[in-house]
Write an enzyme that holds these catalytic residues in place. Structure first.
Site, PDB file in Angstrom:
ATOM      1  N   PHE A  17       0.837  -1.199   0.000  1.00 67.94           N
ATOM      2  CA  PHE A  17       0.000   0.000   0.000  1.00 67.94           C
ATOM      3  C   PHE A  17       0.871   1.248   0.000  1.00 67.94           C
ATOM      4  CE2 PHE A  17      -2.466  -3.477   1.644  1.00 67.94           C
ATOM      5  CZ  PHE A  17      -3.629  -3.370   0.883  1.00 67.94           C
ATOM      6  N   CYS A  18       0.258   2.372  -0.307  1.00 63.35           N
ATOM      7  CA  CYS A  18       0.938   3.652  -0.378  1.00 63.35           C
ATOM      8  C   CYS A  18       1.861   3.823   0.834  1.00 63.35           C
ATOM      9  CB  CYS A  18      -0.108   4.766  -0.416  1.00 63.35           C
ATOM     10  SG  CYS A  18       0.588   6.388  -0.681  1.00 63.35           S
ATOM     11  N   PRO A  19       3.095   4.235   0.631  1.00 62.74           N
ATOM     12  CA  PRO A  19       3.692   4.743  -0.612  1.00 62.74           C
ATOM     13  C   PRO A  19       4.478   3.695  -1.405  1.00 62.74           C
ATOM     14  CG  PRO A  19       5.175   5.224   1.181  1.00 62.74           C
ATOM     15  CD  PRO A  19       3.975   4.464   1.772  1.00 62.74           C
ATOM     16  N   ASP A  44      -3.749  -1.956  -4.583  1.00 69.29           N
ATOM     17  CA  ASP A  44      -4.063  -0.762  -3.786  1.00 69.29           C
ATOM     18  C   ASP A  44      -4.791   0.219  -4.695  1.00 69.29           C
ATOM     19  OD1 ASP A  44      -4.152   1.600  -2.377  1.00 69.29           O
ATOM     20  OD2 ASP A  44      -1.984   1.782  -2.099  1.00 69.29           O
TER      21      ASP A  44
END
Length: 82
Positions: A17-19, A44
């Site tokens: 997931f981010c980042p 994501d």
């Protein structure tokens, strides 16, 4: 059709997931030659906005994406060095 784009490099970041997807995209593009295409596979939903924004910010070409089975396939062409 996006499914017909021939990627030079395929990078799977499913489960991150981010980042992480953006960081991994940057890492892969740095290693590629100008003109090559990266196919990023991610699950994501943030990548739908994050990857095109990263391309715009870094001067790379976002070729498009498609979604299949909850996974996003995004295509980026390297047009300049990072």
């Amino acid at each position: 059709m996006m499914e017909d784009i021939k990627a030079d490099v395929v990078h799977d970041v499913v489960g991150t997931f981010c980042p992480v997807p953006v960081a991994e995209t940057a890492k892969m593009v740095k290693q590629m030659q100008i003109g090559q295409v990266l196919e990023l596979i991610a699950d994501d939903p943030g990548v739908v906005e994050d990857i095109p924004a990263w391309c715009k910010a870094t001067g790379q070409e976002f070729l498009g994406m498609y979604e299949e089975g909850g996974e996003y396939h995004l295509f980026v062409r390297k047009v300049k060095e990072l």
